[in-house]
Write an enzyme that holds these catalytic residues in place. Sequence first.
Site, short mmCIF file in Angstrom:
data_model
loop_
_atom_site.label_atom_id
_atom_site.label_comp_id
_atom_site.label_asym_id
_atom_site.label_seq_id
_atom_site.Cartn_x
_atom_site.Cartn_y
_atom_site.Cartn_z
N SER A 37 0.67 -1.27 0.06
CA SER A 37 0.09 -0.05 -0.07
C SER A 37 0.73 1.23 -0.07
CB SER A 37 -1.05 0.14 1.15
OG SER A 37 -0.15 -0.07 2.36
N HIS A 263 -0.55 6.17 6.32
CA HIS A 263 0.20 6.07 5.01
C HIS A 263 0.22 7.45 4.49
CE1 HIS A 263 -1.20 1.87 5.30
NE2 HIS A 263 -0.97 1.61 3.99
#
Length: 287
Positions: A37, A263
């Site tokens: 990711s 993230h």
Amino acid sequence: MGAALLSAGAALAPAGTAAASTTTTGGRVDYVALGDSYASAPLVPTQVDATCLRSSQNYPSLVARSQGATLTDVSCSGATTADMGASGTAGVPAQLDALSRGTDLVTVTIGGNDIGFSTVLGTCAQLTSTDPTGTPCRTHFTGTGTDQISDAIGRTAPKVAKVLRAVHHRAPHAEVVIVGYPDLFPDDGVGCTSKTVPLAMGDFAWVRDKEKELNAMLARQARRSGARYVNTYTPTIGHDLCKPTGERWIETFAPETPAAPVHPNATGESAMATAVESTLVRHTWHH
């Protein structure tokens, strides 16, 4: 909050058959992007693959544009080293299948899911209330006399080595680049009191050090395999998830800019791309 993070992590797992995103920019460089990711950039606009949560503004896309490359992007949220060489349970093809003898450049970001980093952070968040100013997460993972996360990093090293051997075998003429993970937490180890970062004050330094261990392992595997290592940590120091919106390149446990929890946002992906490009700037492609 911990449960929310775990739910977010679970949402990053592949949920169906995914097609590679192929971008042609008119160049002659055949570039294949592999990874998890941090490469695919879940929830960062614009999402171009709903299964792998892949963004058109992820670092592979930005690198391809800067290099005038033809990109085949098979990065996928939730990917582990096992997903490199085998089809995922949800039907996502093995990422290594995208490689060929004609591949010129390969980037790889992998390892975080092998050590279960999202689950670790979820556990840390759940434990915070037991000792908000202490180190409940570090105690949980090291209380038996061994550091469970360091052990997991050690177990992941040969898996990364195996992936790199397979990449070199399938793409023998390619430049292979391992892209490390950016700075997620304050590099000085000092915690932040933001409610959107629910970690105990003493645990910030520990989770920082675990990420540094992971990156150091990736750098060692790159050297041993003849690959390059791209340090994305140093250029992102000062833009961790404790910084205010606009300054942070890593989103919090409750993102305020489109990105998955903990993230990179679009600016973070751009910073990672710049770090990759700096290692390629003097490279002459051979055909």
